[in-house]
Design a protein around this motif. Structure first.
Motif, PDB file in Angstrom:
ATOM      1  N   ALA A  49       0.836  -1.210   0.000  1.00 60.14           N
ATOM      2  CA  ALA A  49       0.000   0.000   0.000  1.00 60.14           C
ATOM      3  C   ALA A  49       0.868   1.257   0.000  1.00 60.14           C
ATOM      4  O   ALA A  49       0.561   2.238  -0.701  1.00 60.14           O
ATOM      5  N   LEU A  50       1.962   1.205   0.758  1.00 61.29           N
ATOM      6  CA  LEU A  50       2.861   2.371   0.807  1.00 61.29           C
ATOM      7  C   LEU A  50       3.494   2.632  -0.548  1.00 61.29           C
ATOM      8  O   LEU A  50       3.724   3.784  -0.937  1.00 61.29           O
ATOM      9  N   GLU A  51       3.749   1.557  -1.253  1.00 66.97           N
ATOM     10  CA  GLU A  51       4.379   1.692  -2.569  1.00 66.97           C
ATOM     11  C   GLU A  51       3.377   2.226  -3.602  1.00 66.97           C
ATOM     12  O   GLU A  51       3.729   3.041  -4.450  1.00 66.97           O
ATOM     13  N   ASN A  52       2.131   1.790  -3.452  1.00 61.08           N
ATOM     14  CA  ASN A  52       1.133   2.109  -4.489  1.00 61.08           C
ATOM     15  C   ASN A  52       0.308   3.365  -4.212  1.00 61.08           C
ATOM     16  O   ASN A  52      -0.158   4.000  -5.156  1.00 61.08           O
ATOM     17  N   PHE A  53       0.076   3.682  -2.925  1.00 60.77           N
ATOM     18  CA  PHE A  53      -0.849   4.792  -2.628  1.00 60.77           C
ATOM     19  C   PHE A  53      -0.125   5.946  -1.933  1.00 60.77           C
ATOM     20  O   PHE A  53       0.499   5.753  -0.876  1.00 60.77           O
ATOM     21  N   SER A  54      -0.251   7.123  -2.550  1.00 61.98           N
ATOM     22  CA  SER A  54       0.419   8.293  -1.952  1.00 61.98           C
ATOM     23  C   SER A  54      -0.214   8.657  -0.607  1.00 61.98           C
ATOM     24  O   SER A  54       0.469   9.107   0.309  1.00 61.98           O
ATOM     25  N   PHE A  55      -1.553   8.456  -0.471  1.00 60.48           N
ATOM     26  CA  PHE A  55      -2.201   8.834   0.803  1.00 60.48           C
ATOM     27  C   PHE A  55      -1.654   8.016   1.970  1.00 60.48           C
ATOM     28  O   PHE A  55      -1.581   8.492   3.098  1.00 60.48           O
ATOM     29  N   MET A  56      -1.217   6.764   1.669  1.00 66.24           N
ATOM     30  CA  MET A  56      -0.634   5.937   2.734  1.00 66.24           C
ATOM     31  C   MET A  56       0.747   6.477   3.129  1.00 66.24           C
ATOM     32  O   MET A  56       1.111   6.483   4.308  1.00 66.24           O
ATOM     33  N   ARG A  57       1.485   6.909   2.130  1.00 60.69           N
ATOM     34  CA  ARG A  57       2.821   7.472   2.422  1.00 60.69           C
ATOM     35  C   ARG A  57       2.686   8.750   3.239  1.00 60.69           C
ATOM     36  O   ARG A  57       3.412   8.980   4.193  1.00 60.69           O
ATOM     37  N   TYR A  82     -13.301  15.165  11.685  1.00 62.14           N
ATOM     38  CA  TYR A  82     -12.722  16.109  12.655  1.00 62.14           C
ATOM     39  C   TYR A  82     -12.854  15.582  14.080  1.00 62.14           C
ATOM     40  O   TYR A  82     -11.970  15.763  14.904  1.00 62.14           O
ATOM     41  N   ILE A  83     -13.980  14.948  14.362  1.00 66.81           N
ATOM     42  CA  ILE A  83     -14.216  14.504  15.738  1.00 66.81           C
ATOM     43  C   ILE A  83     -13.403  13.250  16.068  1.00 66.81           C
ATOM     44  O   ILE A  83     -12.811  13.148  17.136  1.00 66.81           O
ATOM     45  N   PHE A  84     -13.345  12.307  15.133  1.00 69.76           N
ATOM     46  CA  PHE A  84     -12.612  11.062  15.414  1.00 69.76           C
ATOM     47  C   PHE A  84     -11.314  10.949  14.625  1.00 69.76           C
ATOM     48  O   PHE A  84     -10.530  10.030  14.851  1.00 69.76           O
ATOM     49  N   GLY A  85     -11.107  11.855  13.683  1.00 74.00           N
ATOM     50  CA  GLY A  85      -9.857  11.863  12.923  1.00 74.00           C
ATOM     51  C   GLY A  85      -9.804  10.755  11.883  1.00 74.00           C
ATOM     52  O   GLY A  85     -10.471   9.723  12.029  1.00 74.00           O
ATOM     53  N   ASP A  86      -9.056  10.975  10.833  1.00 70.07           N
ATOM     54  CA  ASP A  86      -8.793   9.922   9.863  1.00 70.07           C
ATOM     55  C   ASP A  86      -7.488  10.251   9.159  1.00 70.07           C
ATOM     56  O   ASP A  86      -7.451  11.068   8.230  1.00 70.07           O
ATOM     57  N   ILE A  87      -6.450   9.625   9.602  1.00 69.35           N
ATOM     58  CA  ILE A  87      -5.116   9.926   9.083  1.00 69.35           C
ATOM     59  C   ILE A  87      -5.004   9.553   7.599  1.00 69.35           C
ATOM     60  O   ILE A  87      -4.163  10.076   6.875  1.00 69.35           O
ATOM     61  N   LEU A  88      -5.894   8.641   7.152  1.00 73.57           N
ATOM     62  CA  LEU A  88      -5.841   8.221   5.736  1.00 73.57           C
ATOM     63  C   LEU A  88      -6.348   9.311   4.789  1.00 73.57           C
ATOM     64  O   LEU A  88      -6.177   9.212   3.591  1.00 73.57           O
ATOM     65  N   LEU A  89      -6.982  10.356   5.361  1.00 75.13           N
ATOM     66  CA  LEU A  89      -7.439  11.471   4.520  1.00 75.13           C
ATOM     67  C   LEU A  89      -6.353  12.555   4.387  1.00 75.13           C
ATOM     68  O   LEU A  89      -6.605  13.630   3.847  1.00 75.13           O
ATOM     69  N   THR A  90      -5.155  12.263   4.881  1.00 77.14           N
ATOM     70  CA  THR A  90      -4.074  13.248   4.849  1.00 77.14           C
ATOM     71  C   THR A  90      -3.710  13.628   3.416  1.00 77.14           C
ATOM     72  O   THR A  90      -3.486  12.753   2.569  1.00 77.14           O
ATOM     73  N   SER A  91      -3.673  14.933   3.173  1.00 71.82           N
ATOM     74  CA  SER A  91      -3.320  15.419   1.836  1.00 71.82           C
ATOM     75  C   SER A  91      -1.895  15.993   1.853  1.00 71.82           C
ATOM     76  O   SER A  91      -1.279  16.114   2.921  1.00 71.82           O
ATOM     77  N   TRP A  92      -1.415  16.376   0.692  1.00 78.02           N
ATOM     78  CA  TRP A  92      -0.074  16.973   0.595  1.00 78.02           C
ATOM     79  C   TRP A  92       0.004  18.263   1.421  1.00 78.02           C
ATOM     80  O   TRP A  92       1.003  18.520   2.095  1.00 78.02           O
ATOM     81  N   SER A  93      -1.090  19.042   1.371  1.00 79.57           N
ATOM     82  CA  SER A  93      -1.074  20.293   2.149  1.00 79.57           C
ATOM     83  C   SER A  93      -1.042  20.006   3.655  1.00 79.57           C
ATOM     84  O   SER A  93      -0.425  20.743   4.424  1.00 79.57           O
ATOM     85  N   ASP A  94      -1.679  18.882   4.072  1.00 80.86           N
ATOM     86  CA  ASP A  94      -1.606  18.486   5.489  1.00 80.86           C
ATOM     87  C   ASP A  94      -0.166  18.125   5.860  1.00 80.86           C
ATOM     88  O   ASP A  94       0.292  18.409   6.971  1.00 80.86           O
ATOM     89  N   VAL A  95       0.530  17.484   4.924  1.00 77.23           N
ATOM     90  CA  VAL A  95       1.928  17.096   5.183  1.00 77.23           C
ATOM     91  C   VAL A  95       2.780  18.351   5.412  1.00 77.23           C
ATOM     92  O   VAL A  95       3.549  18.432   6.374  1.00 77.23           O
TER      93      VAL A  95
END
Lengths: 264, 278
Positions: free
Chosen positions: B7-15, B130-143
């Protein structure tokens, strides 16, 4: 080696100069027309009943309170500006026993200053270790503060004050939280320091006054100063307020009020 | 684990998620140690809940007045710093009503956010993220935002470490050394506020306090110096984050829940061992 710990100081300059100092909380005057001076190298014990103004005097010396009237100079400066040259040992330190801090970390706090950023220099660490050695606590440098006994903690507090390289050491009830078994050792430490720097010590311990004081300041709204040695009975008389009454009567007499004078 | 590497290799959101998780762990470990040792967990919790007020207000004003620069992250930072400032002022000035006022900021901040989001026009807001969070929704701007905030927080702690420790241990003596204990207390709360903003993406508003407090609380049972607690807390946070990411990807469950439950279980288990003493 920190300069303050190197050599005994010659007793010539005036460290504290207090003239006609008055302070009140609300409408209650706690100190009134207090004047005294402390020459360099003197060990001055401050005694008096609870609520007599000892702690307030200490706060004024530390610049934590501002006097209503009069002037107070320490090393020729206002207490706030002279703070960096005052080593303060609090009476009983309320601290969190789970706070992860060593004796050395605490002594290093004496090297804090407003402009310092980043870590402590090697020189600061050397000064802190020297201060710990001065109070015979060098072997506890890496021990957790909470694991030390009451007497050891108090000596660490003195080491912290010494790490400030003070010209004036202020102690608030230094033996209040020490049990009798280690008090003797603690007094030896204070006696050693007495020869090296100017000390002002608030205490209720009358034996300590006899052992460590060059003179005694009785504070009970007004002050009365005595040279030592005094007999234990005289100290107890001062402490119980007898001298204050006598002093107040004299002050009122000098101001033309003879109502309290003994007319017989 | 193999699936995670794939998944890390294939999906940028995982990275992105992995990078943000690891980088944030440094911030959580360091700041969490201050929170635990200074015993201000309840203040951190109040700040984290009031963040929703800033997020809601930014979404509302963005949509109603077209203020595109006003992102939820910016709103969250503003709310965190304002509530940290107000709480700091209250704790210093009104000690007798401290708990009441903190509770008021906690609840009012959160309900204000819910109101703003309710009245915000346009597409429904994914409140759960926002209430429970979801790190998988992390975008480049979040990084980018995470990097900036982490550098800011760790830089401030590095520069003023000894003063912050001194303020946490003995405010009176710190003041006597000419160091403003009030200023550094506010700085500490400000750092906590920024850290809570970082946590919102990883664990959400409700779970964030657990993620910042539990690793440091566990570490404090086994380490006896502030810096060693920080290092152990960072290691635990990294393990929880990577473990949470791998498990949530595998089992399709929210990452925050897994991280917090694991951290809670490890903390509970830590009581089976004697606290380390010198």
């Amino acid at each position: 080696m920190p300069p303050a710990l190197k050599e005994p100081l010659p007793a010539c300059e005036t460290i504290v100069e207090c003239s006609n100092l008055s302070f009140r909380y609300g409408k209650t005057w706690v100190l009134e027309d207090v004047s005294f001076s402390v020459p360099k190298g003197e060990s001055l014990c401050v005694i008096g009943p609870n609520g007599g103004g000892k702690s307030t005097l200490l706060k004024l010396l530390l610049g934590l309170e501002e006097a209503e009237r009069g002037s107070l100079k320490i090393l020729g400066k206002s207490p706030e500006k002279a703070r960096s040259k005052i080593g303060y040992v609090p009476q009983a330190m309320r601290f969190d026993p789970l706070f992860p801090i060593t004796a050395l970390d605490i002594v290093l706090m004496g090297r804090l200053d407003r402009l310092r950023i980043g870590g402590f220099s090697k020189n600061c660490k050397a000064i802190a270790l020297e201060a710990l050695a001065e109070v015979e606590m060098a072997d506890t440098a890496k021990r957790a503060f909470a694991d030390l006994s009451g007497g050891q903690r108090q000596r660490v507090m003195i080491a912290r004050a010494l790490a400030c390289e003070p010209e004036l050491l202020l102690l608030d009830e230094p033996t209040a939280n020490i049990d009798l078994s280690i008090e003797e050792q603690f007094i030896e430490t204070l006696q050693k320091l007495r020869k090296k720097m100017t000390i002002m010590m608030v205490t209720h311990d009358l034996d300590l006054v006899s052992l460590l004081g060059d003179s005694v300041l009785c504070v009970n709204r007004r002050i009365h100063r005595h040279s030592l040695p005094l007999s234990g009975d005289t100290i107890r008389e001062i402490y119980s307020g007898g001298r204050r009454i006598e002093h107040d009567q004299r002050a009122r007499h000098n101001h033309g009020d003879h109502s309290a004078c003994d007319h017989d | 684990m193999t699936e995670l590497f794939d998944a890390l290799e294939n999906f940028s959101f995982m990275r992105y998620a992995l990078f943000v998780g690891i980088l944030s762990s440094f911030t959580f470990g360091v700041v969490g140690t201050f929170i635990v040792t200074r015993r201000i967990s309840y203040i951190a919790a109040a700040i984290s809940h009031s963040i929703l007020g800033g997020i809601g207000a930014s979404i509302y004003f963005n949509r109603v007045y077209g203020l595109e620069w006003l992102t939820p992250m910016l709103g969250a930072i503003a709310a965190a710093l304002i509530s940290a400032g107000v709480i700091g002022w209250v704790t210093l000035k009104f000690k007798e009503r401290e708990d009441t006022i903190i509770a008021a900021i906690w609840t009012c901040g959160m309900t204000a956010g819910l109101l703003f989001i309710h009245y915000a026009p346009g597409q429904a807001v994914n409140l759960e993220s926002y209430i429970f969070g979801d790190i998988l929704l992390t975008s480049w701007s979040d990084v980018i935002a995470t990097v900036v905030l982490a550098v800011l927080v760790l830089g401030l702690v590095g520069l003023f470490y000894h003063k912050l420790v001194a303020v946490c241990f003995d405010e009176e003596f710190t003041s006597l050394r000419g160091v403003s204990s009030k200023l550094y207390y506010f700085l500490l709360l400000g750092i906590v506020g920024i850290c809570m903003v970082l946590l919102v993406r990883v664990a959400g508003i409700v779970l964030s306090i657990a993620l910042i407090v539990l690793p440091a609380a566990t570490a404090s049972r086994f380490a006896n110096r502030l810096w060693s607690i920080m290092i152990l807390a960072v290691i635990l946070s990294v393990i929880y984050n990577i473990g949470g990411l791998a498990f949530s990807f595998q089992m399709s469950v929210p990452t925050g829940f897994f991280i917090v439950v694991t951290a809670g279980v490890v903390y509970a288990l830590s009581f089976c061992f004697k606290r380390r003493k010198n």
